[in-house]
Scaffold this motif. Structure first.
Motif, PDB file in Angstrom:
ATOM      1  N   VAL A 102      11.500  69.371  29.334  1.00 56.36           N
ATOM      2  CA  VAL A 102      11.689  69.572  27.899  1.00 56.36           C
ATOM      3  C   VAL A 102      12.073  68.233  27.283  1.00 56.36           C
ATOM      4  N   ILE A 103      11.138  67.653  26.562  1.00 53.50           N
ATOM      5  CA  ILE A 103      11.369  66.390  25.857  1.00 53.50           C
ATOM      6  C   ILE A 103      10.941  66.644  24.421  1.00 53.50           C
ATOM      7  N   ALA A 104      11.900  66.939  23.592  1.00 54.56           N
ATOM      8  CA  ALA A 104      11.604  67.405  22.235  1.00 54.56           C
ATOM      9  C   ALA A 104      10.802  66.397  21.419  1.00 54.56           C
ATOM     10  N   GLU A 105      11.063  65.113  21.583  1.00 54.63           N
ATOM     11  CA  GLU A 105      10.410  64.126  20.739  1.00 54.63           C
ATOM     12  C   GLU A 105       9.009  63.757  21.209  1.00 54.63           C
ATOM     13  N   VAL A 106       8.450  64.491  22.180  1.00 56.84           N
ATOM     14  CA  VAL A 106       7.138  64.133  22.718  1.00 56.84           C
ATOM     15  C   VAL A 106       6.051  65.155  22.397  1.00 56.84           C
ATOM     16  N   ALA A 107       6.281  66.428  22.592  1.00 58.68           N
ATOM     17  CA  ALA A 107       5.213  67.436  22.535  1.00 58.68           C
ATOM     18  C   ALA A 107       4.530  67.515  21.172  1.00 58.68           C
ATOM     19  N   ILE A 108       5.280  67.734  20.129  1.00 55.57           N
ATOM     20  CA  ILE A 108       4.674  67.900  18.799  1.00 55.57           C
ATOM     21  C   ILE A 108       4.059  66.601  18.294  1.00 55.57           C
ATOM     22  N   PRO A 109       4.751  65.447  18.409  1.00 55.52           N
ATOM     23  CA  PRO A 109       4.108  64.199  17.958  1.00 55.52           C
ATOM     24  C   PRO A 109       2.853  63.835  18.764  1.00 55.52           C
ATOM     25  N   PHE A 160      15.324  48.581  24.518  1.00 50.58           N
ATOM     26  CA  PHE A 160      16.414  47.623  24.643  1.00 50.58           C
ATOM     27  C   PHE A 160      17.754  48.296  24.387  1.00 50.58           C
ATOM     28  N   ARG A 161      18.798  47.620  24.855  1.00 50.68           N
ATOM     29  CA  ARG A 161      20.126  48.203  24.784  1.00 50.68           C
ATOM     30  C   ARG A 161      20.619  48.326  23.347  1.00 50.68           C
ATOM     31  N   ASP A 162      21.028  49.507  23.055  1.00 48.23           N
ATOM     32  CA  ASP A 162      21.848  49.830  21.909  1.00 48.23           C
ATOM     33  C   ASP A 162      22.812  50.869  22.494  1.00 48.23           C
ATOM     34  N   PRO A 163      23.655  51.490  21.778  1.00 49.69           N
ATOM     35  CA  PRO A 163      24.510  52.491  22.425  1.00 49.69           C
ATOM     36  C   PRO A 163      23.669  53.595  23.070  1.00 49.69           C
ATOM     37  N   GLY A 164      23.470  53.510  24.367  1.00 49.15           N
ATOM     38  CA  GLY A 164      22.725  54.523  25.113  1.00 49.15           C
ATOM     39  C   GLY A 164      21.218  54.374  25.101  1.00 49.15           C
ATOM     40  N   PHE A 165      20.665  53.326  24.552  1.00 50.27           N
ATOM     41  CA  PHE A 165      19.225  53.077  24.465  1.00 50.27           C
ATOM     42  C   PHE A 165      18.502  54.080  23.558  1.00 50.27           C
ATOM     43  N   ASN A 166      19.215  54.979  22.906  1.00 46.86           N
ATOM     44  CA  ASN A 166      18.568  56.064  22.164  1.00 46.86           C
ATOM     45  C   ASN A 166      17.782  55.585  20.950  1.00 46.86           C
ATOM     46  N   GLU A 167      18.352  54.727  20.152  1.00 45.19           N
ATOM     47  CA  GLU A 167      17.672  54.279  18.932  1.00 45.19           C
ATOM     48  C   GLU A 167      16.426  53.463  19.261  1.00 45.19           C
ATOM     49  N   SER A 168      16.522  52.590  20.234  1.00 44.24           N
ATOM     50  CA  SER A 168      15.368  51.783  20.628  1.00 44.24           C
ATOM     51  C   SER A 168      14.245  52.666  21.173  1.00 44.24           C
ATOM     52  N   ALA A 169      14.608  53.657  21.975  1.00 47.30           N
ATOM     53  CA  ALA A 169      13.594  54.573  22.516  1.00 47.30           C
ATOM     54  C   ALA A 169      12.956  55.389  21.393  1.00 47.30           C
ATOM     55  N   ARG A 170      13.758  55.830  20.430  1.00 48.89           N
ATOM     56  CA  ARG A 170      13.227  56.607  19.304  1.00 48.89           C
ATOM     57  C   ARG A 170      12.254  55.779  18.466  1.00 48.89           C
ATOM     58  N   GLN A 171      12.532  54.501  18.301  1.00 49.76           N
ATOM     59  CA  GLN A 171      11.648  53.646  17.528  1.00 49.76           C
ATOM     60  C   GLN A 171      10.382  53.283  18.295  1.00 49.76           C
ATOM     61  N   ARG A 172      10.449  53.198  19.596  1.00 49.15           N
ATOM     62  CA  ARG A 172       9.298  52.818  20.424  1.00 49.15           C
ATOM     63  C   ARG A 172       8.355  53.989  20.679  1.00 49.15           C
ATOM     64  N   MET A 173       8.882  55.220  20.617  1.00 51.73           N
ATOM     65  CA  MET A 173       8.109  56.404  21.003  1.00 51.73           C
ATOM     66  C   MET A 173       6.817  56.612  20.212  1.00 51.73           C
ATOM     67  N   PRO A 174       6.764  56.461  18.877  1.00 51.07           N
ATOM     68  CA  PRO A 174       5.496  56.694  18.174  1.00 51.07           C
ATOM     69  C   PRO A 174       4.347  55.805  18.656  1.00 51.07           C
ATOM     70  N   ALA A 175       4.616  54.541  18.917  1.00 54.14           N
ATOM     71  CA  ALA A 175       3.556  53.646  19.413  1.00 54.14           C
ATOM     72  C   ALA A 175       3.118  54.062  20.810  1.00 54.14           C
ATOM     73  N   MET A 176       4.054  54.477  21.638  1.00 51.51           N
ATOM     74  CA  MET A 176       3.697  54.916  22.989  1.00 51.51           C
ATOM     75  C   MET A 176       2.847  56.183  22.936  1.00 51.51           C
ATOM     76  N   LEU A 177       3.197  57.119  22.058  1.00 51.08           N
ATOM     77  CA  LEU A 177       2.426  58.361  21.937  1.00 51.08           C
ATOM     78  C   LEU A 177       1.029  58.095  21.387  1.00 51.08           C
ATOM     79  N   ARG A 178       0.911  57.144  20.466  1.00 50.99           N
ATOM     80  CA  ARG A 178      -0.404  56.760  19.941  1.00 50.99           C
ATOM     81  C   ARG A 178      -1.268  56.188  21.067  1.00 50.99           C
ATOM     82  N   ASP A 179      -0.686  55.319  21.892  1.00 49.07           N
ATOM     83  CA  ASP A 179      -1.422  54.741  23.017  1.00 49.07           C
ATOM     84  C   ASP A 179      -1.791  55.812  24.040  1.00 49.07           C
TER      85      ASP A 179
END
Length: 171
Positions: free
Chosen positions: A49-56, A139-158
């Motif tokens: 279950v990865i909420a930010e992946v399936a629908i986008p 990249f490191r931010d508190p918990g890598f969460n913000e960086s992962a959230r910003q990188r995810m749309p480009a990864m899903l497009r690819d």
């Protein structure tokens, strides 16, 4: 002499352009005389279950099919020539250490999404299947969460682009 040289080059360019006239720009699976392939995309499934992946990812697949002139998105399985089924099997986060003996907290993680796809014909027999993965660095931010959230749309497009390339293009 200049006239002969200029005429020679004009003739070379003319024959080169005329010889390349049968080449088509764009995706090779579509020619002008053929109708686009009718494609139905099943909702993306998840093994984790990865909420930010399936629908986008489902949205990216649909948008890329709409943009592709050799494919036409349809809203029902019955109207489709091909059915695309995608399952995201895993999301991996691995530390990228700068030195092999470095045991401290990493500043960079490698994020990888792995998906399997099946392309089924109208009678639901699998005509093509495979596994596709995409990776990116966060990249490191508190918990890598913000960086992962910003990188995810480009990864899903690819990932969507790679799935459609493998499923519909025969090289």
């Amino acid at each position: 002499m200049k006239f002969l040289t200029r005429s020679f080059w004009v003739a070379i360019v003319f024959f080169a352009v005329a010889g390349c006239g049968h080449y088509q720009l764009g995706r090779p699976s579509h020619s002008k005389g053929n109708e686009p392939i009718q494609v139905w995309i099943a909702p993306v499934m998840m093994e984790e279950v990865i909420a930010e992946v399936a629908i986008p990812l489902n949205r990216e697949l649909r948008e890329q099919v709409v943009r592709n002139r050799s494919l036409r998105l349809v809203e029902s399985r019955q109207a489709a020539d091909k059915q695309l089924w995608v399952t995201v099997t895993s999301r991996e986060r691995n530390s990228l250490a700068r030195r092999s003996k470095d045991t401290g907290l990493s500043d960079v993680l490698r994020l990888e999404l792995i998906a399997v796809y099946s392309l089924k014909s109208s009678d639901s027999t699998v005509s093509k299947s495979g596994e596709v993965s995409v990776e990116g660095q966060v990249f490191r931010d508190p918990g890598f969460n913000e960086s992962a959230r910003q990188r995810m749309p480009a990864m899903l497009r690819d990932l969507a682009d790679d799935i459609l390339q493998e499923a519909f293009l025969d090289w």
